[in-house]
Design an enzyme around this catalytic site. Structure first.
Site, short mmCIF file in Angstrom:
data_model
loop_
_atom_site.label_atom_id
_atom_site.label_comp_id
_atom_site.label_asym_id
_atom_site.label_seq_id
_atom_site.Cartn_x
_atom_site.Cartn_y
_atom_site.Cartn_z
N ASP A 1 -16.26 19.95 -12.67
CA ASP A 1 -17.13 18.78 -12.48
C ASP A 1 -16.64 17.97 -11.27
O ASP A 1 -15.44 17.79 -11.07
CB ASP A 1 -17.14 17.91 -13.74
CG ASP A 1 -18.28 16.92 -13.74
OD1 ASP A 1 -19.21 17.10 -14.55
OD2 ASP A 1 -18.25 15.95 -12.93
N ILE A 2 -17.58 17.47 -10.47
CA ILE A 2 -17.23 16.73 -9.26
C ILE A 2 -16.61 15.37 -9.58
O ILE A 2 -15.91 14.78 -8.75
CB ILE A 2 -18.49 16.57 -8.37
CG1 ILE A 2 -18.12 16.35 -6.92
CG2 ILE A 2 -19.41 15.47 -8.89
CD1 ILE A 2 -19.29 16.50 -5.95
N ASN B 1 -25.32 17.30 -23.17
CA ASN B 1 -26.25 16.17 -23.19
C ASN B 1 -27.67 16.70 -23.03
O ASN B 1 -27.92 17.55 -22.17
CB ASN B 1 -25.92 15.21 -22.05
CG ASN B 1 -24.57 14.55 -22.22
OD1 ASN B 1 -24.18 14.22 -23.34
ND2 ASN B 1 -23.85 14.35 -21.12
N HIS C 1 -26.28 22.52 -18.99
CA HIS C 1 -24.84 22.65 -18.73
C HIS C 1 -24.08 22.21 -19.96
O HIS C 1 -24.46 21.25 -20.63
CB HIS C 1 -24.40 21.82 -17.51
CG HIS C 1 -24.93 20.43 -17.48
ND1 HIS C 1 -26.24 20.14 -17.16
CD2 HIS C 1 -24.34 19.24 -17.74
CE1 HIS C 1 -26.43 18.84 -17.21
NE2 HIS C 1 -25.30 18.26 -17.58
N HIS D 1 -20.48 20.75 -20.97
CA HIS D 1 -19.24 20.17 -20.48
C HIS D 1 -18.10 20.70 -21.33
O HIS D 1 -18.19 20.72 -22.55
CB HIS D 1 -19.25 18.64 -20.63
CG HIS D 1 -20.29 17.93 -19.83
ND1 HIS D 1 -20.01 17.28 -18.65
CD2 HIS D 1 -21.62 17.73 -20.05
CE1 HIS D 1 -21.11 16.71 -18.18
NE2 HIS D 1 -22.09 16.96 -19.01
P1 5GP Z 1 -24.98 15.20 -17.50
O1 5GP Z 1 -24.95 13.70 -17.55
O2 5GP Z 1 -26.27 15.73 -16.94
O3 5GP Z 1 -24.62 15.82 -18.82
O4 5GP Z 1 -23.80 15.64 -16.54
C1 5GP Z 1 -23.96 16.00 -15.21
C2 5GP Z 1 -22.60 16.24 -14.63
O5 5GP Z 1 -22.74 16.89 -13.40
C3 5GP Z 1 -21.77 14.98 -14.39
O6 5GP Z 1 -20.54 15.07 -15.11
C4 5GP Z 1 -21.56 14.98 -12.87
O7 5GP Z 1 -20.28 14.50 -12.49
C5 5GP Z 1 -21.74 16.44 -12.53
N1 5GP Z 1 -22.23 16.69 -11.18
C6 5GP Z 1 -23.29 16.07 -10.57
N2 5GP Z 1 -23.48 16.56 -9.34
C7 5GP Z 1 -22.51 17.51 -9.15
C8 5GP Z 1 -22.20 18.37 -8.06
O8 5GP Z 1 -22.83 18.37 -7.01
N3 5GP Z 1 -21.15 19.21 -8.23
C9 5GP Z 1 -20.41 19.24 -9.39
N4 5GP Z 1 -19.40 20.11 -9.44
N5 5GP Z 1 -20.69 18.44 -10.44
C10 5GP Z 1 -21.73 17.59 -10.32
#
Ligand code: 5GP
Length: 125
Positions: A39-40, A97, A110, A112
């Site tokens: 994760d970024i 999520n 995705h 986590h």
């Molecule tokens: P969500 O809230 O959709 O469950 O989580 C999305 C996740 O994607 C977040 O933890 C966010 O930090 C990660 N994320 C968003 N954009 C990028 C990206 O460009 N690269 C990576 N590696 N992670 C990302």
């Protein structure tokens, strides 16, 4: 902003671009069914995202529409990533999520994978 889990798949989402190699990622694991990458914006010492290769918006979409091979391949990939990273002992947390109340921000399924420290209670109220 959280996404509507019932929307059609948008192939311009950030994880679709990662899957096509259009933007870089720090890959942990890849096979025919899944890609895992760091994760970024990590929320734990280990924070890896595991995504299916198919175009599924969220867990609801995937569980309803993916075929048996895709589901088995994805679930096995999540387990393998955790095992290969040595996380089974002392443990890890998985989170998917989904939709607005789930605060899903990227509209490609995705999972986590969090680990590397005691993760505390499941939700902060
Ligand atoms: P969500 O809230 O959709 O469950 O989580 C999305 C996740 O994607 C977040 O933890 C966010 O930090 C990660 N994320 C968003 N954009 C990028 C990206 O460009 N690269 C990576 N590696 N992670 C990302």
């Amino acid at each position: 902003m959280a996404v509507d889990a019932t929307k059609a798949y948008d192939d311009q989402n950030i994880f679709a671009k990662i899957l096509r190699g259009e933007i870089p990622n720090r890959t942990v694991y890849e096979d025919d069914f899944a890609l895992a990458f760091h994760d970024i914006n990590p929320q734990a010492p280990t924070h890896v995202l595991v995504i299916p290769k198919g175009p599924y918006v969220c867990w609801d979409d995937f569980s309803a529409k993916a075929d048996a091979a895709e589901i088995a391949g994805f679930v096995r990939a999540v387990g393998k990533v955790a095992r290969d990273l040595g996380l089974v002992v002392p443990g890890y947390r998985l989170l998917a999520n989904t939709g607005i109340n789930g605060h899903q921000e990227v509209p490609h399924l995705h999972v986590h994978l969090f680990a590397g420290q005691p993760l505390g209670p499941m939700l902060v109220r």
